[in-house]
Every structure is written in structure tokens, then in C-alpha cells.
Design an enzyme around this catalytic site. Sequence first.
Site, PDB file in Angstrom:
ATOM      1  N   SER A 292     -10.076   5.163 -25.049  1.00 17.82           N
ATOM      2  CA  SER A 292     -11.079   4.416 -25.816  1.00 17.82           C
ATOM      3  C   SER A 292     -11.349   3.044 -25.224  1.00 17.82           C
ATOM      4  O   SER A 292     -10.547   2.521 -24.445  1.00 17.82           O
ATOM      5  CB  SER A 292     -10.586   4.212 -27.245  1.00 17.82           C
ATOM      6  OG  SER A 292     -10.230   5.432 -27.812  1.00 17.82           O
TER       7      SER A 292
HETATM    8  N1  SAH Z   1      -4.484   7.000 -27.209  1.00 18.41           N
HETATM    9  C1  SAH Z   1      -4.812   7.503 -25.895  1.00 18.41           C
HETATM   10  C2  SAH Z   1      -6.204   8.092 -25.809  1.00 18.41           C
HETATM   11  C3  SAH Z   1      -6.326   9.306 -26.607  1.00 18.41           C
HETATM   12  S1  SAH Z   1      -7.644  10.366 -26.173  1.00 18.41           S
HETATM   13  C4  SAH Z   1      -4.593   6.468 -24.822  1.00 18.41           C
HETATM   14  O1  SAH Z   1      -4.208   5.331 -25.133  1.00 18.41           O
HETATM   15  O2  SAH Z   1      -4.785   6.814 -23.657  1.00 18.41           O
HETATM   16  C5  SAH Z   1      -7.284  11.575 -27.387  1.00 18.41           C
HETATM   17  C6  SAH Z   1      -6.145  12.481 -27.033  1.00 18.41           C
HETATM   18  O3  SAH Z   1      -5.870  13.273 -28.179  1.00 18.41           O
HETATM   19  C7  SAH Z   1      -6.459  13.438 -25.906  1.00 18.41           C
HETATM   20  O4  SAH Z   1      -5.537  13.275 -24.873  1.00 18.41           O
HETATM   21  C8  SAH Z   1      -6.321  14.821 -26.565  1.00 18.41           C
HETATM   22  O5  SAH Z   1      -5.774  15.795 -25.703  1.00 18.41           O
HETATM   23  C9  SAH Z   1      -5.378  14.509 -27.726  1.00 18.41           C
HETATM   24  N2  SAH Z   1      -5.410  15.461 -28.850  1.00 18.41           N
HETATM   25  C10 SAH Z   1      -6.475  16.078 -29.418  1.00 18.41           C
HETATM   26  N3  SAH Z   1      -6.056  16.857 -30.430  1.00 18.41           N
HETATM   27  C11 SAH Z   1      -4.710  16.748 -30.509  1.00 18.41           C
HETATM   28  C12 SAH Z   1      -3.710  17.330 -31.345  1.00 18.41           C
HETATM   29  N4  SAH Z   1      -3.989  18.206 -32.314  1.00 18.41           N
HETATM   30  N5  SAH Z   1      -2.419  16.963 -31.137  1.00 18.41           N
HETATM   31  C13 SAH Z   1      -2.087  16.085 -30.152  1.00 18.41           C
HETATM   32  N6  SAH Z   1      -2.992  15.522 -29.329  1.00 18.41           N
HETATM   33  C14 SAH Z   1      -4.289  15.840 -29.501  1.00 18.41           C
END
Ligand code: SAH
Length: 230
Positions: free
Chosen positions: A67
Site C-alpha cells: 500500500s
Molecule cells: N501488509 C503488506 C501488504 C499486503 S498486500 C506489506 O506491508 O507489504 C495484501 C496481502 O494479503 C497479499 O500479500 C495477499 O496475498 C494477502 N492475503 C490475501 N488474502 C489473504 C488471506 N486470506 N490470508 C492471508 N493473507 C492474505
Amino acid sequence: MNGKEEYRFRTARETMVADLVSRGVLCNPSVIQAFLKVPRHLFLDEALRDRAYQDQPLPIGNGQTISHPSTVAGMTELLDIRPGSRILEIGTGTGYQAAILAELAGKVFSIETIVNLARKARKILEHLGYYSIRMKTGDGSRGWPDSAPFDRIVVSAGTQVIPPKLIGQLTDGGRMVVPIGSRDTQVITSVIRDGSNLTIQEHDRCRFVDLVGKYGWPADPGHSGGRNGD
Ligand code: SAH
């Protein structure tokens, strides 16, 4: 990375933080310190490092995005983390937000569904010495029942409704921050639990990749999952 490069990245980080403070996104002194300390560029592929301190989302591989720094900052401020808090993060991605949380909390639990991203995040978090973060690969829409309850929960992916299992894993007085809305646009939402009552407040608009899994969006291979994500 040589000393000159490190200096250049540190200066860029300080400029980013000064901008977030002047826009009123960062306020809490400990959150400001955390943003000054965590080297966001090291969580990105080398080719993207020069853009690490611009306020924009960036690709992290496997169709996912990290993000805007302003979104991570706004969500972290809303979490109102106390030293000693136990925090659950859903969506480890690069591990950047987990590192910010670890600077502020007692213990961080972070779940990522994509094995490749979880592996890369673990490597950089270990390299930087963030040993208070416990990570696992799996479906975070179910929470982490074995380690519940949590004082704070942050969901780093967009969902249609507040994932029901996560409410049950919040302590009384606990707080969750989660992007709620359609697949294309969401609103950062904070949820405070007081016994069986929930106080729900809506904040800024955002665009996150999909929360998938049992309590998230059904898998849809045709959907980009917020490629231009927040
Ligand atoms: N917080 C992260 C960015 C997250 S992007 C950072 O600092 O880099 C969102 C992430 O959520 C993605 O990597 C995606 O694979 C993960 N995601 C989506 N659904 C999910 C679920 N049910 N359980 C765990 N991770 C999930």
C-alpha cells in the site's frame, strides 16, 4: 549497499515522514519513530527501491501490491497500539507493515496466504532482527485461533464484510482496522469491541488487493485483485 546509498535512502525516508506529518497523517511520536526507522526500500525488489519513499503503491510479486505509505501510516495511527499489545496482521505481503507493528507492540502475529511472499518476508524480517514477529502461511480470514485473543487486528487486504472469525479473536476493548467495500474500492473501517457491542467508524477511501479465503472473496482468476491497489 554502500554508505552513500544508505544515506540517500535515509534522507528519502525522512522526507517521506516529514510529508506525512505535515499532511496530518502521522501524529503519534512513537508511530513517527517507527516510520523513520523501518527501511521500506529493503522490503522491495531492487528495481523498485528508488520509488520506495514516494507515496504510491508498488508491486510486490504474485499479483499483489504494497500500500501507499500514507495508507499504512493512517491504519497504524488508527490501531492506537500500546507497548505490550498483541497484534494480528492478515496479509504479511513484504513484511513492511509487520516491521512497523513490531516497533510499536509486544508481539506480532502475521499470516500470508502466498507461500513465496511469506518466504521472502521471513527472510528480510530475520535479516533486520525482527524476532518478535511470528509468521505463518495460511488463510488469515479465519484468524489465528491458537494464539487468540489479540488486542489489535489489522487486515491488509480488502473484504466485503468484517470477517466474523476475527471479531471473536479480539480482546474486550480490542480494536480492528480493515478495508471494507467492493472489490474495486473500500473504506478503511475501525471496529472497537466493547463486550458484545461493536463501535464501527469509517475513515478514508482506499483500494486494496482482495482478501481471499473462507471468509474473503471467492477466487476469481479474471479479477486483477486491485492491481493499482492502495
Ligand atoms: N501488509 C503488506 C501488504 C499486503 S498486500 C506489506 O506491508 O507489504 C495484501 C496481502 O494479503 C497479499 O500479500 C495477499 O496475498 C494477502 N492475503 C490475501 N488474502 C489473504 C488471506 N486470506 N490470508 C492471508 N493473507 C492474505
